[in-house]
Write a protein that holds these residues in place. Structure first.
Motif, mmCIF file in Angstrom:
data_model
loop_
_atom_site.group_PDB
_atom_site.id
_atom_site.type_symbol
_atom_site.label_atom_id
_atom_site.label_comp_id
_atom_site.label_asym_id
_atom_site.label_seq_id
_atom_site.Cartn_x
_atom_site.Cartn_y
_atom_site.Cartn_z
ATOM 1 N N ILE A 1 -24.383 34.274 34.138
ATOM 2 C CA ILE A 1 -23.780 33.163 33.782
ATOM 3 C C ILE A 1 -24.217 32.043 34.857
ATOM 4 O O ILE A 1 -24.912 30.829 34.527
ATOM 5 C CB ILE A 1 -22.284 32.876 33.624
ATOM 6 N N ASP A 2 -24.474 32.934 36.010
ATOM 7 C CA ASP A 2 -24.409 31.884 37.057
ATOM 8 C C ASP A 2 -26.526 31.825 36.416
ATOM 9 O O ASP A 2 -27.168 30.966 37.017
ATOM 10 C CB ASP A 2 -25.016 32.898 38.199
ATOM 11 N N SER B 1 -26.712 28.815 34.347
ATOM 12 C CA SER B 1 -26.857 28.097 34.597
ATOM 13 C C SER B 1 -28.124 27.424 35.799
ATOM 14 O O SER B 1 -28.095 26.322 35.141
ATOM 15 C CB SER B 1 -25.800 27.935 35.837
ATOM 16 N N ASP B 2 -28.675 28.199 36.579
ATOM 17 C CA ASP B 2 -29.189 27.897 37.150
ATOM 18 C C ASP B 2 -31.125 27.377 36.080
ATOM 19 O O ASP B 2 -31.723 26.235 36.738
ATOM 20 C CB ASP B 2 -30.093 29.004 37.619
ATOM 21 N N ASP C 1 -30.528 23.986 34.725
ATOM 22 C CA ASP C 1 -30.131 23.553 36.229
ATOM 23 C C ASP C 1 -31.869 22.989 36.686
ATOM 24 O O ASP C 1 -31.834 21.885 37.255
ATOM 25 C CB ASP C 1 -29.642 23.349 37.465
ATOM 26 N N PHE D 1 -19.879 24.976 33.743
ATOM 27 C CA PHE D 1 -20.850 25.370 32.975
ATOM 28 C C PHE D 1 -21.245 25.174 31.316
ATOM 29 O O PHE D 1 -20.808 24.898 30.276
ATOM 30 C CB PHE D 1 -20.241 27.053 33.077
ATOM 31 N N ARG E 1 -22.223 21.389 30.795
ATOM 32 C CA ARG E 1 -22.930 20.260 31.534
ATOM 33 C C ARG E 1 -24.249 20.261 29.842
ATOM 34 O O ARG E 1 -24.736 19.362 30.536
ATOM 35 C CB ARG E 1 -23.529 21.030 32.406
ATOM 36 N N TYR E 2 -24.537 21.676 29.184
ATOM 37 C CA TYR E 2 -25.745 22.386 28.539
ATOM 38 C C TYR E 2 -25.183 20.799 27.145
ATOM 39 O O TYR E 2 -26.488 20.302 27.218
ATOM 40 C CB TYR E 2 -25.339 23.060 27.669
ATOM 41 N N TRP F 1 -21.007 28.566 24.632
ATOM 42 C CA TRP F 1 -22.320 29.942 24.516
ATOM 43 C C TRP F 1 -21.954 31.868 24.609
ATOM 44 O O TRP F 1 -20.631 32.386 23.907
ATOM 45 C CB TRP F 1 -21.797 30.134 26.226
#
Length: 296
Positions: free
Chosen positions: A32-33, A36-37, A40, A61, A64-65, A236
């Protein structure tokens, strides 16, 4: 976490099982991280190019998308597993808790199929209702996106939600109890899908699944996506396939690799750079010698 005898029996009888609680938050968080990166990085690039105005940097998370997608659908370019190639996602493909469950269905010698995707299903109001084989997937069997050589292989689809997959967020629906009938003829019109006149007359079941669980399906289980009815949530999921090592994948032109082997542990692929090279080589060969992935 290994499946119970009851869960295995459910899979054998119905062609699917929702296996809750087999994966921990600690298993999922690195992937997930990494996602997310990536989001971003894409958002900042699109802002620099004038494609979006708001980075939505404070959004979680789960939302945001979609908020970025509402500004530009380009946010999703390059997000699939074999495109992004995030080390943490590669590591998850051989997660022990996940493979313990898969082992109950395919045995201890396990290969990861080349068919592996990251799905970011945004609210329907942002995409419309037309099938596009990403946001609004029509009724199909996963056998429809492999060559017939794999019809004798047990390929287990492993659908792993990264957020709770509820009806409101657009969980999958499946047709239980028909996988034993094998492959049904598909058509390309409207996205690869089972011919409507051949779709089994079976009541669909909503395969709701919480984060930490997985929906495990036969490649012959008909399923489709349902609309995401939320305001901003993204549904997701990781869409993976596993099978016994040495059996046909139905995608001989894309790389498969061993993820568990008690008999030959040195064959397990742990080198991220090698995995990336395998995809580079496969895509280059596909440019030189295109192959049809779907049957229709």
């Amino acid at each position: 976490m290994r499946l119970t005898d009851e869960q295995v029996a459910h899979f054998e009888q119905h062609g699917y099982v929702v296996a809750e609680g087999i994966i921990t938050d600690a298993d999922l968080q690195p992937a997930i991280d990494a996602i997310s990166d990536f989001i971003d990085h894409r958002a900042r690039k699109l802002k620099a190019e004038g494609e979006i105005d708001d980075l939505c940097a404070d959004a979680p998370f789960e939302t945001r998308y979609a908020r970025l997608y509402a500004q530009s659908a380009k946010i999703g370019h390059g997000i699939d597993i074999m495109q992004m190639r995030a080390p943490a996602v590669f590591e998850f493909l051989r997660n022990d808790n996940l493979l313990d469950a898969i082992e109950c269905l395919v045995g201890a010698e396990i290969t990861c199929s080349p068919i592996q995707h990251l799905r970011a299903k945004v609210p329907r109001r942002l995409t419309g209702d037309q099938p596009d084989y990403y946001h609004n997937v029509p009724w199909h069997q996963d056998s429809g996106v492999t060559w017939p050589e794999a019809d004798t292989t047990r390929i287990v689809t492993c659908w792993v939600p990264l957020v709770d997959a509820t009806i409101e967020r657009g969980c999958m629906e499946v047709l239980p109890g028909v996988a034993s009938g094998g492959h049904l003829q598909h058509q390309a019109e409207g996205g690869t899908q089972i011919r409507p006149d051949l779709l089994p007359k079976v009541k669909p079941v909503a395969a709701e699944c919480k984060k930490g669980g997985a929906v495990l399906m036969s490649q012959f289980t008909p399923h489709h996506s349902t609309p995401n009815l939320t305001q901003w949530d993204t549904r997701w999921s990781l869409d993976l396939r596993y099978q016994a090592t040495g059996t046909p994948t139905g995608r001989p032109f894309h790389p498969n690799f061993v993820v568990r082997s008690p008999s030959a542990p040195a064959t397990v692929l742990t080198d991220h750079a090698q995995w990336c090279r395998m995809w580079d080589e496969a895509f280059a060969e596909q440019q030189r010698n295109p192959q049809r992935a779907h049957r229709v």
